[in-house]
Scaffold this motif. Sequence first.
Motif, short mmCIF file in Angstrom:
data_model
loop_
_atom_site.label_atom_id
_atom_site.label_comp_id
_atom_site.label_asym_id
_atom_site.label_seq_id
_atom_site.Cartn_x
_atom_site.Cartn_y
_atom_site.Cartn_z
N ARG A 36 -50.28 118.62 -0.54
CA ARG A 36 -49.70 117.71 -1.51
C ARG A 36 -50.78 117.07 -2.37
N ALA A 37 -50.46 116.88 -3.64
CA ALA A 37 -51.32 116.11 -4.53
C ALA A 37 -50.90 114.64 -4.40
N SER A 38 -51.42 113.79 -5.24
CA SER A 38 -50.99 112.40 -5.22
C SER A 38 -49.50 112.34 -5.54
N ARG A 39 -48.85 111.28 -5.13
CA ARG A 39 -47.40 111.21 -5.30
C ARG A 39 -47.00 111.34 -6.77
N LYS A 40 -47.72 110.68 -7.65
CA LYS A 40 -47.39 110.74 -9.07
C LYS A 40 -47.57 112.16 -9.60
N ASP A 41 -48.72 112.78 -9.28
CA ASP A 41 -48.98 114.14 -9.76
C ASP A 41 -48.02 115.13 -9.13
N SER A 57 -62.57 109.31 -2.52
CA SER A 57 -63.32 110.35 -3.21
C SER A 57 -62.85 111.73 -2.75
N GLN A 58 -62.72 111.88 -1.41
CA GLN A 58 -62.22 113.15 -0.88
C GLN A 58 -60.77 113.38 -1.29
N LEU A 59 -60.00 112.29 -1.35
CA LEU A 59 -58.61 112.41 -1.76
C LEU A 59 -58.51 112.91 -3.20
N ASP A 60 -59.41 112.43 -4.05
CA ASP A 60 -59.43 112.91 -5.44
C ASP A 60 -59.74 114.40 -5.50
N ASN A 61 -60.70 114.83 -4.66
CA ASN A 61 -61.03 116.26 -4.63
C ASN A 61 -59.85 117.08 -4.13
#
Length: 500
Positions: free
Chosen positions: A329-334, A281-285
Amino acid sequence: MTHSQESDETLASTTEPGSTEGHDATIEAVVIAEEGTTAAPAVPAPVPAPAASPSPAAFAARPKAPAATAAPAPAAAAAAPAVDLAEAAKFGRAEEDGHVFLILDGEEFPVGQYPGATKDEALAYFVRKFDEILAQVALLEQRVEAKAPTTDMNKTVVHLREQLGERTSVGDVNTALARLDALEANIKALAATERAAHDAARAVELAAREAIVAEAEAIAAEDPTSIQWKVSSSRMNELFEFWKQAQKSGMRLGRATEEGLWKRFRSARTVFDRHRRAYFSQLDNNNAAAKSAKESLIEAAEELATSTEWGFAAGEYRRLMDQWKSSPRASRKDDDALWARFRGAQDKFFAARQAANNALDEEFGANLVVKEALIAEAEALLPIKDLNSTKKALQNIRDRWEEAGKVPRNDMQRVEAGLRKVEDAVRAADEDNWRRSDPEAKARTSSALSQLEATIAGLKEDLEAAEKAGDARKVAKATDALAARQLWLEQIQKAAADFS
């Protein structure tokens, strides 16, 4: 009471009800007529095998056969096992009327009656009953010797003791009881071994369950910010499968123990799942915030992509790149997709700048030809013979140099260094000429010569080091400086010769 009724009651009182029907044929062989006459007795049926040996109660009296029913022919009966009557006489005796007595510790105990038979037949019948008990004792001894499970062995010992205590057979009761005593001790030892093996197996099973729970608890206790969620989630699922398999096919550990372990395991999984949900959840934020920050940088980069202010825009791109590197950094894909957009804007700008530079280089190519000719013309002035005429010629070359214009960027440093070498030589000669006109010049010449020679020696060392290092830029710089100093040295040496 008739003789037949008395005989029936005697048989009924000396045997237990509920016995198997395997020995009823023996009793039915004795048919007693109501008038007191007795039919010829049949040969007793053989004793069943030890594995199915009935208890003494199997010989309860059956209802009398009708008087008109004839006794089975003796020839049709199977032969009974032989009995050692001499050995049997040590433990019992029979009377003429079929009553049989057990001799035990000097006392006689009535065991029953076998009417209508000889004394030997009556005694043999009750000896065979004792042999059946011994067969069960022997079978139990074999089971103990083979270390079979002791689940019902104690019950069997108690039952055999009860059979011996009922005094319904003839044989060496004391020896049989001694064998049962030995059996009880062996069964106790075997049961202790079983308990030890069971306890050892239970300890192994308990340790395996404890290991599952302990590993699950260790995973749940890891720092959510540094845990490898994919690996740990996979391992936690494996541990759950191990737990289910242990519950399904493992040894039972007792309700309280299993419930305690399950509560710990379930608690560890709950904590792990809670941490995982909170982390992602925190990672999404964080991912959303990082995407927003980098999208702003992308917008700025895309605005600069069409700029023709090459120096300003290049500096801005360097600033944007520094901000990009310091952004989370954002998620690897993003992050990969965002970087592709940012890099695309950069590439567009630098491709346009390179195209513009290529056009300028093509335009400046003609100027390069002119300046290279001027360098050759200037180098022809050396060595200096007439300082004044050389200075005038060099000034003319400088004027034409400025009129020639710019050269390609990659050649700029090289052509500038070529002209500078000649200029430095003329300047050195001019300074030397001035020094020679000074009353103190002669004195200084010697010192200057020594210093210049030391400088040239140092430059040679620098050149050698640069060549070893393979640094082309330093090699070129040291070469130019060394050439200029050598020209100065020639001029100073010439001046020194003039003073001498």
